[in-house]
Each structure stands twice: as C-alpha cells, then as structure tokens.
Design a protein around this motif. Structure first.
Motif, mmCIF file in Angstrom:
data_model
loop_
_atom_site.group_PDB
_atom_site.id
_atom_site.type_symbol
_atom_site.label_atom_id
_atom_site.label_comp_id
_atom_site.label_asym_id
_atom_site.label_seq_id
_atom_site.Cartn_x
_atom_site.Cartn_y
_atom_site.Cartn_z
ATOM 1 N N SER A 2 -34.327 45.531 -9.608
ATOM 2 C CA SER A 2 -33.655 44.408 -10.579
ATOM 3 C C SER A 2 -34.230 43.280 -10.895
ATOM 4 O O SER A 2 -35.092 42.767 -10.104
ATOM 5 C CB SER A 2 -32.038 44.367 -10.119
ATOM 6 N N GLU A 105 -37.645 39.354 -9.366
ATOM 7 C CA GLU A 105 -37.639 40.507 -9.242
ATOM 8 C C GLU A 105 -37.243 41.194 -7.760
ATOM 9 O O GLU A 105 -38.117 40.385 -6.889
ATOM 10 C CB GLU A 105 -38.863 41.307 -9.729
ATOM 11 N N HIS A 143 -30.870 42.672 -14.914
ATOM 12 C CA HIS A 143 -31.286 43.733 -15.555
ATOM 13 C C HIS A 143 -31.756 44.837 -14.490
ATOM 14 O O HIS A 143 -32.519 44.430 -13.570
ATOM 15 C CB HIS A 143 -32.462 43.404 -16.362
ATOM 16 N N ASP A 144 -31.196 45.958 -14.659
ATOM 17 C CA ASP A 144 -31.724 47.079 -13.524
ATOM 18 C C ASP A 144 -32.544 47.883 -14.445
ATOM 19 O O ASP A 144 -32.637 48.100 -15.422
ATOM 20 C CB ASP A 144 -30.255 47.775 -13.135
ATOM 21 N N GLY A 145 -33.683 48.335 -13.650
ATOM 22 C CA GLY A 145 -34.471 49.608 -13.736
ATOM 23 C C GLY A 145 -35.534 49.094 -14.698
ATOM 24 O O GLY A 145 -36.263 49.716 -15.387
ATOM 25 N N ILE A 146 -35.798 47.860 -14.738
ATOM 26 C CA ILE A 146 -37.030 47.378 -15.507
ATOM 27 C C ILE A 146 -37.824 46.364 -14.552
ATOM 28 O O ILE A 146 -37.530 45.931 -13.595
ATOM 29 C CB ILE A 146 -36.581 46.451 -16.793
ATOM 30 N N SER A 147 -39.051 46.230 -14.928
ATOM 31 C CA SER A 147 -39.982 45.254 -14.083
ATOM 32 C C SER A 147 -39.952 43.639 -14.516
ATOM 33 O O SER A 147 -39.443 43.383 -15.637
ATOM 34 C CB SER A 147 -41.489 45.862 -14.501
ATOM 35 N N GLN A 150 -41.520 43.346 -18.023
ATOM 36 C CA GLN A 150 -40.623 44.028 -19.048
ATOM 37 C C GLN A 150 -39.671 42.828 -19.330
ATOM 38 O O GLN A 150 -39.437 42.634 -20.418
ATOM 39 C CB GLN A 150 -40.202 45.170 -18.850
ATOM 40 N N ALA A 151 -38.975 42.274 -18.580
ATOM 41 C CA ALA A 151 -38.037 41.283 -18.596
ATOM 42 C C ALA A 151 -38.414 39.940 -19.232
ATOM 43 O O ALA A 151 -37.836 39.650 -20.345
ATOM 44 C CB ALA A 151 -37.362 40.852 -17.180
ATOM 45 N N ASP A 154 -39.165 41.281 -22.866
ATOM 46 C CA ASP A 154 -38.023 41.589 -23.921
ATOM 47 C C ASP A 154 -36.713 40.621 -23.947
ATOM 48 O O ASP A 154 -36.454 40.416 -25.055
ATOM 49 C CB ASP A 154 -37.326 42.598 -23.159
#
Length: 242
Positions: A2, A105, A143-147, A150-151, A154
């Motif tokens: 996460s 992360e 945020h779950d499931g992203i690196s 990516q965070a 985005d």
C-alpha cells in the motif's frame, strides 16, 4: 503493498538535514526523518521508542515537488528561562509557500493506522519545525495495489490555484520526484536522513540513496490553445480574376 500519500503545504516549512551551532538550514524538499517524525508524533510514539521507529523507517519514501516555494532567512534571539541570560543569535532558513506530495510505501496495516492517526493525531503535525504548522490536513489518501512511483505520478497536482494560473499555458507540467533508490538503480545521491533514533540524548541518522526523476501531471488551470486563423489577403480574389 500500500501507499500513503500526504500533502505538505503551509506558509513556512523547514526540513533540516544538518544544523551547526547557530545556523540551521533547510533542504529543498521534505526529508524522510522529518516526515517519519511527523507520523510518529501523530500516532503517539515516544522519542525513545526505537522499536516503533524501526517499523516506520522501513517504509519506502518519496516526495514530489509540486510548488518549490522560496527560501527565506530569519534571525532569532532567545533568553534562558531561568537565568534570563541572552542566548546567541541564531540564523534559520525556511521554505515559504511551498507544496509537496510525500508518499510512503509498505505494509498496508501499518499505513492504515498512520492514516487514521493523522486524522486524529496524538501530537499535532508540523512541517519540519514546531513553528511551521500545515495549512490544511496533511493526509491525501491510502492506496492499495499500486507502487510508490505510480502514486507519485497519479496524484493530482497540489499546487496553489495562483501558482497553477502562472503556468496555464501548459496542459501538462513536469514535476521533480525524489525517491529512495531500488537495489538495481545507479547514479543515486546520498542523504543522511534515515532516522535511527529520535531520543534526545542520542539522535542518530544514517545515509540513504535517493534518485531524481520527473513526472508529467495534468494542469487543471490550463487554457486551451486556439488554432491560428488562416491568413486572409483580400486582394487574392482580384489577382485570380486577372
């Protein structure tokens, strides 16, 4: 895995990685030790609790510079509370009107507890120094499931509206990202802001590797460009008829 994202914005910020005698500088972006210290305070972690600090320091850290701000200098005086003797004049540096997006992360359960702590902090958060409160709540989201990368790519551009308007001719803006390097990454810089202990009697920090890159994010204040009108020559029709 996460990622917890934070918005760090306020009138003044100061993220010092070094302080010698009466001169206290600031880095151009938030330090890992400063952000981890803010999260530890929000969750009620005491300064001498090195075991809790180990869990927090293991989180992978990155920061995006959404609005670099302006470096300012201040001179401060102080008096000893008991003897009333004057303390030496100190020189301190701050970032004014800066905005950053920080991201951490790691373990989802730990980040969820930190996210909740920021919404109801045990000790109030501050931006590097106690004299620098945030302008608004710092948590952006969990945020779950992203690196981490990516965070930081985005997340919406968090700059102030007046700063966005200054760049309204750009539909996409390039922002600098500073994040911890991976095992297979080279050309990294070193920064001594990996916290090992916040205990007053033996505060310690280690080196960590940092890489820099840029990401492009949309500008909500962008003004669409209108296509140029074709050149008009009123005499062209007369020339064609001759």
């Amino acid at each position: 895995m996460s990622v917890l994202t934070l918005r760090l914005a306020g009138p003044l910020q100061s993220w010092g990685a070094s302080a010698r005698f009466t001169r206290r500088t600031t880095e151009s972006a938030p330090t890992k030790s400063g952000v981890i210290g803010m999260l530890a305070a929000a969750s009620g972690t005491e300064r001498g609790d090195d075991a809790a600090l180990v869990r927090l320091s293991a989180l992978r850290f990155g920061v995006r510079i959404d609005q670099p701000g302006t470096r300012v200098r201040d001179f401060q005086t102080a008096h000893h509370g008991v003897t009333e003797t004057s303390m030496p004049l100190s020189e301190r540096f701050y970032l004014a009107d800066a905005v950053f997006v920080a991201a951490l992360e790691g373990d989802g359960e730990l980040l969820a507890s930190l996210h909740a702590a920021l919404r109801a902090p045990v000790y109030p958060p501050f931006l590097g120094r106690r004299s620098c409160p945030p302008a608004r709540p710092v948590e952006l989201g969990l945020h779950d499931g992203i690196s981490l990368d990516q965070a930081l790519t985005d997340e919406e551009w968090q700059a102030a509206p007046w700063y966005r308007r200054q760049r309204r001719s750009e539909a996409m803006v390039s922002l600098v990202v500073l994040r911890e390097a991976g095992d297979d990454e080279h050309d990294a810089d070193f920064q001594r802001d990996q916290p090992l202990s916040f205990a007053a009697e033996h505060r310690r920090h280690a080196l960590r590797t940092v890489v820099s890159r840029t990401v492009d994010v949309p500008n909500p204040a962008a003004v669409p460009r209108h296509p140029r009108h074709p050149r008009h020559d009123p005499f062209e029709a007369l020339e064609e008829s001759v």
